[in-house]
Design a protein around this motif. Sequence first.
Motif: not given
Length: 368
Positions: A1-15
């Motif tokens: 997973m690219s850094v960008k994709a990882l960042r998006q995945a994390v952001d999608s979980l954050l409150p």
Amino acid sequence: MSVKALRQAVDSLLPSLVPVRFAAENGTAVKSPGAYTAPSDELLREAYRRMILGRRFDTQATALTKQGRLAVYPSSRGQEACQIAGVLALREDDWLFPTYRDSVALVSRGIDPVEVLTLLQGGWHCGYDPAATRVAPQCTPLATQTIHAVGMAEALRRKGEDSIAMAFIGDGGTSEGDFHEALNSAAVLRAPVVFLVQNNQYAISVPLAKQTVAPALAYKGIGYGVRSEQVDGNDLVAMLSVLTAAVEHVRSGQGPFLVEAHTYRMDAHTNADDATRYRQAAEVEKWESADPVARLETYLRGRGVIGDEDVEAARTAAEAFAAQVRAGMNAETEADPFELFDHVFAEPTPQLREQRALLASELHAQED
């Protein structure tokens, strides 16, 4: 997973960085959060009616403890917005897994109030039919119901139903291992379950600051890959908006959702607790100024959704409901002492048979 994709995945979980809200403490409307839509006026009117009824039920149940009609009662005064929004966000075929403090939610779900109070009266069962109501028994052990909710949600999914489960839990319960196991299991299974954490700031006498140093309990879900959100738990409009979105999220197959509601337990832990030993009156007064019932009424009046007639009608209905509760709880019931032995084992042990016979002989002797 690219850094960008990882960042998006994390952001999608954050409150959200701050709790979602639609109404300030004084009931005035604030700028609506872009990610959420306010509920319809019709739904808010129904929520207001249930809030008034729920508050009146809670005060009536508290009074019943002083009259000796209840063994114990954990008041939820101040947490009505959380419980009623949770019920309104669900369909009738969805499952609710409540704690011992969620009697108002059960009443709002339509369960007979006398049945709701059976357990707190000292009965050996929960009082209502969980299968018929799709409401699990009120859970006294902390967090064990979260595992049950995950199991039920997974069972519903495997059966091909689009029903979901919602588990209520307090802030104290998030310190239990069962809660973390439930989050992890739900995420791995992508089970359709919503976890509603009613953060009322205290685990009996232990304040939140001595339970965790996390910036918010909503962040507890991130490590397990669970979408999370935090919301002003005294703002019914925000609660209903966020929980509706959470329910849609899990029902559409996107996995579990964790919602932390920032609220406050205005009364003591139970009628057997002295809350003045561990919290100051000024703290309680501060939260009482953000009372969820008064806040919703002011918000709805300000938008012209309700008027004096609506308020009076809601209060009149609540008084009539309280009278029904009193009548039901004051009715004398005949206890069957042999129920002590009925559901211990499928096949009674020799010791149980002996004890049952001894009781029978003692009762027979009293009759003579």
